[in-house]
Design a protein around this motif. Structure first.
Motif, PDB file in Angstrom:
ATOM      1  N   TYR A 183      52.953 -29.728-141.219  1.00 52.56           N
ATOM      2  CA  TYR A 183      53.605 -28.476-141.594  1.00 52.56           C
ATOM      3  C   TYR A 183      54.917 -28.374-140.832  1.00 52.56           C
ATOM      4  O   TYR A 183      54.930 -28.347-139.597  1.00 52.56           O
ATOM      5  CB  TYR A 183      52.683 -27.294-141.262  1.00 52.56           C
ATOM      6  CG  TYR A 183      53.288 -25.926-141.517  1.00 52.56           C
ATOM      7  CD1 TYR A 183      53.938 -25.626-142.709  1.00 52.56           C
ATOM      8  CD2 TYR A 183      53.184 -24.922-140.555  1.00 52.56           C
ATOM      9  CE1 TYR A 183      54.486 -24.372-142.941  1.00 52.56           C
ATOM     10  CE2 TYR A 183      53.724 -23.653-140.774  1.00 52.56           C
ATOM     11  CZ  TYR A 183      54.371 -23.390-141.973  1.00 52.56           C
ATOM     12  OH  TYR A 183      54.909 -22.148-142.196  1.00 52.56           O
ATOM     13  N   VAL A 184      56.028 -28.392-141.566  1.00 55.74           N
ATOM     14  CA  VAL A 184      57.351 -28.321-140.949  1.00 55.74           C
ATOM     15  C   VAL A 184      58.121 -27.215-141.647  1.00 55.74           C
ATOM     16  O   VAL A 184      58.295 -27.237-142.870  1.00 55.74           O
ATOM     17  CB  VAL A 184      58.104 -29.666-141.083  1.00 55.74           C
ATOM     18  CG1 VAL A 184      59.466 -29.577-140.398  1.00 55.74           C
ATOM     19  CG2 VAL A 184      57.277 -30.812-140.490  1.00 55.74           C
ATOM     20  N   GLY A 214      47.016 -32.039-137.755  1.00 54.02           N
ATOM     21  CA  GLY A 214      48.136 -32.778-137.163  1.00 54.02           C
ATOM     22  C   GLY A 214      49.190 -31.819-136.638  1.00 54.02           C
ATOM     23  O   GLY A 214      48.911 -30.646-136.395  1.00 54.02           O
ATOM     24  N   THR A 215      50.417 -32.325-136.494  1.00 52.03           N
ATOM     25  CA  THR A 215      51.445 -31.512-135.845  1.00 52.03           C
ATOM     26  C   THR A 215      52.024 -30.467-136.797  1.00 52.03           C
ATOM     27  O   THR A 215      52.380 -30.779-137.930  1.00 52.03           O
ATOM     28  CB  THR A 215      52.592 -32.418-135.354  1.00 52.03           C
ATOM     29  OG1 THR A 215      52.035 -33.573-134.723  1.00 52.03           O
ATOM     30  CG2 THR A 215      53.479 -31.682-134.354  1.00 52.03           C
ATOM     31  N   SER A 216      52.103 -29.233-136.316  1.00 49.41           N
ATOM     32  CA  SER A 216      52.841 -28.172-137.027  1.00 49.41           C
ATOM     33  C   SER A 216      54.112 -27.907-136.239  1.00 49.41           C
ATOM     34  O   SER A 216      54.065 -27.691-135.027  1.00 49.41           O
ATOM     35  CB  SER A 216      52.013 -26.896-137.111  1.00 49.41           C
ATOM     36  OG  SER A 216      50.888 -27.109-137.930  1.00 49.41           O
ATOM     37  N   PRO A 248      69.162 -24.539-143.424  1.00 53.50           N
ATOM     38  CA  PRO A 248      68.593 -23.576-144.374  1.00 53.50           C
ATOM     39  C   PRO A 248      67.135 -23.227-144.041  1.00 53.50           C
ATOM     40  O   PRO A 248      66.356 -24.098-143.649  1.00 53.50           O
ATOM     41  CB  PRO A 248      68.688 -24.305-145.718  1.00 53.50           C
ATOM     42  CG  PRO A 248      68.826 -25.746-145.366  1.00 53.50           C
ATOM     43  CD  PRO A 248      69.473 -25.831-144.035  1.00 53.50           C
ATOM     44  N   LEU A 249      66.816 -21.943-144.190  1.00 46.79           N
ATOM     45  CA  LEU A 249      65.469 -21.478-143.854  1.00 46.79           C
ATOM     46  C   LEU A 249      64.473 -21.853-144.953  1.00 46.79           C
ATOM     47  O   LEU A 249      64.835 -22.056-146.096  1.00 46.79           O
ATOM     48  CB  LEU A 249      65.471 -19.954-143.666  1.00 46.79           C
ATOM     49  CG  LEU A 249      66.441 -19.381-142.632  1.00 46.79           C
ATOM     50  CD1 LEU A 249      66.177 -17.888-142.419  1.00 46.79           C
ATOM     51  CD2 LEU A 249      66.354 -20.121-141.294  1.00 46.79           C
ATOM     52  N   GLY A 250      63.211 -21.917-144.546  1.00 48.74           N
ATOM     53  CA  GLY A 250      62.139 -22.178-145.509  1.00 48.74           C
ATOM     54  C   GLY A 250      61.271 -23.358-145.099  1.00 48.74           C
ATOM     55  O   GLY A 250      61.598 -24.095-144.175  1.00 48.74           O
ATOM     56  N   ASP A 251      60.163 -23.498-145.816  1.00 46.99           N
ATOM     57  CA  ASP A 251      59.259 -24.618-145.532  1.00 46.99           C
ATOM     58  C   ASP A 251      59.890 -25.927-145.988  1.00 46.99           C
ATOM     59  O   ASP A 251      60.453 -26.005-147.081  1.00 46.99           O
ATOM     60  CB  ASP A 251      57.922 -24.430-146.267  1.00 46.99           C
ATOM     61  CG  ASP A 251      57.102 -23.318-145.635  1.00 46.99           C
ATOM     62  OD1 ASP A 251      57.500 -22.813-144.560  1.00 46.99           O
ATOM     63  OD2 ASP A 251      56.058 -22.959-146.220  1.00 46.99           O
ATOM     64  N   ILE A 252      59.807 -26.940-145.141  1.00 48.46           N
ATOM     65  CA  ILE A 252      60.309 -28.262-145.514  1.00 48.46           C
ATOM     66  C   ILE A 252      59.132 -29.147-145.931  1.00 48.46           C
ATOM     67  O   ILE A 252      59.251 -30.005-146.795  1.00 48.46           O
ATOM     68  CB  ILE A 252      61.085 -28.883-144.331  1.00 48.46           C
ATOM     69  CG1 ILE A 252      62.277 -27.978-143.971  1.00 48.46           C
ATOM     70  CG2 ILE A 252      61.570 -30.296-144.665  1.00 48.46           C
ATOM     71  CD1 ILE A 252      62.974 -28.338-142.683  1.00 48.46           C
ATOM     72  N   LYS A 253      57.990 -28.872-145.343  1.00 49.10           N
ATOM     73  CA  LYS A 253      56.816 -29.686-145.646  1.00 49.10           C
ATOM     74  C   LYS A 253      55.567 -28.858-145.364  1.00 49.10           C
ATOM     75  O   LYS A 253      55.505 -28.174-144.339  1.00 49.10           O
ATOM     76  CB  LYS A 253      56.838 -30.913-144.726  1.00 49.10           C
ATOM     77  CG  LYS A 253      55.777 -31.944-144.994  1.00 49.10           C
ATOM     78  CD  LYS A 253      55.976 -33.075-143.995  1.00 49.10           C
ATOM     79  CE  LYS A 253      55.068 -34.237-144.257  1.00 49.10           C
ATOM     80  NZ  LYS A 253      55.251 -35.269-143.223  1.00 49.10           N
ATOM     81  N   ASP A 254      54.616 -28.903-146.273  1.00 49.86           N
ATOM     82  CA  ASP A 254      53.361 -28.190-146.054  1.00 49.86           C
ATOM     83  C   ASP A 254      52.247 -28.961-146.745  1.00 49.86           C
ATOM     84  O   ASP A 254      52.112 -28.892-147.959  1.00 49.86           O
ATOM     85  CB  ASP A 254      53.479 -26.753-146.598  1.00 49.86           C
ATOM     86  CG  ASP A 254      52.232 -25.934-146.297  1.00 49.86           C
ATOM     87  OD1 ASP A 254      51.363 -26.423-145.537  1.00 49.86           O
ATOM     88  OD2 ASP A 254      52.134 -24.807-146.807  1.00 49.86           O
ATOM     89  N   GLU A 255      51.514 -29.710-145.947  1.00 53.12           N
ATOM     90  CA  GLU A 255      50.478 -30.570-146.555  1.00 53.12           C
ATOM     91  C   GLU A 255      49.075 -30.123-146.182  1.00 53.12           C
ATOM     92  O   GLU A 255      48.862 -29.614-145.114  1.00 53.12           O
ATOM     93  CB  GLU A 255      50.691 -32.021-146.092  1.00 53.12           C
ATOM     94  CG  GLU A 255      51.890 -32.644-146.766  1.00 53.12           C
ATOM     95  CD  GLU A 255      52.221 -34.041-146.236  1.00 53.12           C
ATOM     96  OE1 GLU A 255      51.647 -34.433-145.205  1.00 53.12           O
ATOM     97  OE2 GLU A 255      53.068 -34.697-146.851  1.00 53.12           O
TER      98      GLU A 255
END
Lengths: 255, 360
Positions: A183-184, A214-216, A248-255
């Motif tokens: 989660y990034v 894993g890493t958030s 830019p704001l927002g989720d880059i990755k969400d697995e």
């Protein structure tokens, strides 16, 4: 008609109060600094998730060096850039605890780049909070890896020159490319809406840790009005106009 | 039941670590000590004792992982060799500043710089005089055999936890790589989390409601408070000097000429003592086992019977300074050493004593 203060603060009227995970220590941050808001949000999240007794935090070098004075949990203070190494070890010897690190841009994206990349690459099951204000606040406003092109600091007084200094480092995008980071996201804390979104992100990150994902990694694009030499209000405006287009704001990755 | 094996020094460190209940090893490969991690990875202690083993991205990360684990009250260690230990100096001063117990093994090779992969003892200053910034000391143990490589793992942890201070095993490429008979100790269970919370109330184990939060840190912005902390640290080092000196005396009772040597140098000097004794020269050897604390008083006590001391070390002259500081300046103290991975023979050492002390 006079207002009775006691009437206003009756328990049933309280909609917003100090988190019980916060200590009574006054924060040392400059007025207008984003750190205070993020520290408070962390305390709220820890309180609301009921994990105060099971959380170990790692504090950085820089402005947030005394973060351990503000949230009432166990803490370790890391050397400059090494928080993810500490976080790795803590989680591995105490997998039953929640572990989070808190770092600024010099800490996480300059001196601690290797620790950041490899901790995320191994997918250490921790939460990493990254405060990016594009400047070294604690040491008096020098250039950070994330200082914007043309932005003036104590060590680039004529503005960051990409030919000399390279382009501002988007470390969060690099982290997002690593399989261990699940989660990034990039958030901010300058408006009520942004604060709500950031809090949601923090909650998700801690829940991901519980689920062993894993890493958030949560970047918070932040202001340093002292270092930027702007009023808090102008700093927020400047951040929206200049920082958000590049970060830019927002989720880059969400697995 | 005795368990005896033929092992390399580096393998003995790994085996002893698992057996004495170490919780975690964080390291980075470097010759001549890579067998420590290789052995651990091969033995898979995470399946047997629950010991964590991780190959970090660098020595800098390894020592900071040691910090993170040690701050949880766990038995945590790393191992490296000279250039790697230089990288770990940052973490070591933080560990000392945060008063954290841990074990760092240095299997020394020749320097400065990238140097050689052959044995040396030229990291003495770095090990016993601090190494990183600030006024601090490590507890330093110098094994002279593979058996001691194994035994000192547990001893180092005992001392480290007793004083809340990092401990170092200062070995070298010769002892790390040589094979000898080792008697292994029985397995000891790792401490449980409850035991740790009870034994090490300072550790970050998660803050229960009934105690204040634990903060592991080395920062103190008030100069007077930080001076007081430094004074407290010095008092601890004094207590270690008073209680923890370890050494071995070989043929010292009637000795007129003394070798002072540790680790592999001491093994070579032991033979040199025999050579000199056969010639009718009353030679002896004092082998420091702890380099900090240094056996200064033991040297001082021998002084009245001595005509001279030869400090023998695989360096250009480091421990010799502590030998000189230990004895009266009227007593002749000379240094004999080789560097860069070159090793002396017992005959060379015996000749050096005759030339530099008796004839010099």
């Amino acid at each position: 008609m006079s207002v009775d203060v006691k009437e206003i603060i009756r328990p049933e009227n309280i909609v917003y109060k100090k988190s019980s995970a916060l200590t009574d220590n006054p924060m040392h941050y400059c007025p207008g600094c984003t750190h205070g808001v993020v520290n408070r949000l962390l305390a709220e999240v820890i309180e609301e998730l009921g994990i105060q007794e099971d959380t170990i935090g790692v504090t950085p070098v820089g402005c947030a060096v005394l973060l351990y004075n503000y949230i009432d949990i166990d803490w370790q203070e890391a050397a400059h850039g090494r928080a993810p190494a500490l976080g790795t070890a803590i989680k591995r010897v105490r997998p039953d605890k929640y572990v989070f690190t808190y770092q600024g841009d010099g800490d996480l994206a300059a001196i601690g780049t290797a620790e950041t990349i490899h901790t995320c690459n191994r997918g250490e099951n921790i939460v990493m909070v990254f405060i990016n204000n594009g400047i070294y606040g604690m040491t008096g406003g020098q250039m950070a890896p994330t200082t914007l092109e043309g932005m003036k600091t104590a060590t680039c007084p004529y503005g960051r020159d990409p030919k000399r200094d390279g382009m501002p480092l988007k470390i969060t995008e690099i982290v997002a490319g690593l399989p261990g980071a699940s989660y990034v996201t990039r958030q901010a804390a300058h408006t009520a809406n942004a604060v709500r979104k950031l809090k949601k992100a923090l909650i998700k990150a801690f829940k991901n840790q519980e689920a062993g994902k894993g890493t958030s990694f949560i970047e918070v694009v932040a202001t340093c009005n002292s270092g930027w030499k702007l009023t808090p209000v102008d700093a927020n405006k400047w951040m929206e106009e200049h920082m958000f287009p590049y970060y830019p704001l927002g989720d880059i990755k969400d697995e | 039941m005795k368990e005896i094996r033929l092992m390399k020094g580096n393998e003995a460190i790994a085996e002893a670590a698992i057996r004495c209940g170490v919780d975690a090893y964080f390291g980075y490969p470097i010759t001549p000590q890579s067998e420590v991690m290789e052995t651990l990875m091969d033995l898979r202690p995470w399946e047997s004792t629950g010991m964590e083993v991780l190959q970090a991205e660098s020595e800098v990360a390894s020592i900071n992982m040691v910090y993170g684990g040690a701050a949880c009250g766990k038995k945590v260690m790393t191992s490296s060799s000279s250039p790697g230990i230089s990288l770990m100096q940052e973490g070591l001063t933080y560990l000392a500043g945060a008063e954290l117990p841990c074990l760092v093994v240095n299997v020394v090779r020749g320097g400065p710089g990238l140097g050689t992969i052959q044995p040396a003892q030229s990291d003495y200053f770095q090990a016993v005089k601090g190494g990183g910034h600030g006024d601090y000391k490590l507890i330093v143990l110098a094994p002279a055999s593979v058996q001691e490589m194994a035994d000192f793992v547990e001893l180092a942890f005992d001392l480290a936890f007793k004083y809340r201070n990092p401990a170092m095993i200062l070995s070298d490429g010769m002892i790390g790589q040589m094979m000898e008979k080792v008697e292994l100790k029985a397995f000891k269970p790792r401490w449980t989390n409850d035991e740790i919370a009870q034994m090490h109330p300072w550790a970050t184990t998660g803050k229960p409601k009934n105690r204040k939060r634990n903060i592991i840190t080395s920062v103190e912005l008030d100069p007077l408070k930080f001076e007081a902390f430094n004074i407290k640290l010095q008092a601890k080092y004094k207590a270690i000097e008073e209680a923890e000196v370890r050494y071995e005396k070989i043929m010292c009772d009637d000795a007129e000429y003394l070798f002072v040597a540790y680790g592999s140098s001491a093994r070579i000097c032991r033979k040199a003592v025999e050579i000199l004794r056969e010639k009718g020269i009353k030679a002896g050897l004092l082998r420091p086992i702890t380099l900090f604390p240094f056996p200064s008083n033991q040297l001082k006590e021998l002084q009245p019977q001595l005509k001279g001391i030869l400090a023998v070390e695989l360096s250009m002259g480091q421990m010799v300074e502590d030998v000189r500081l230990s004895v009266d300046s009227k007593l002749k103290v000379e240094h004999f050493g080789r560097a860069g991975g070159a090793i002396f023979s017992p005959e060379e050492v015996a000749e050096a004593l005759e030339a530099k002390i008796i004839g010099g």
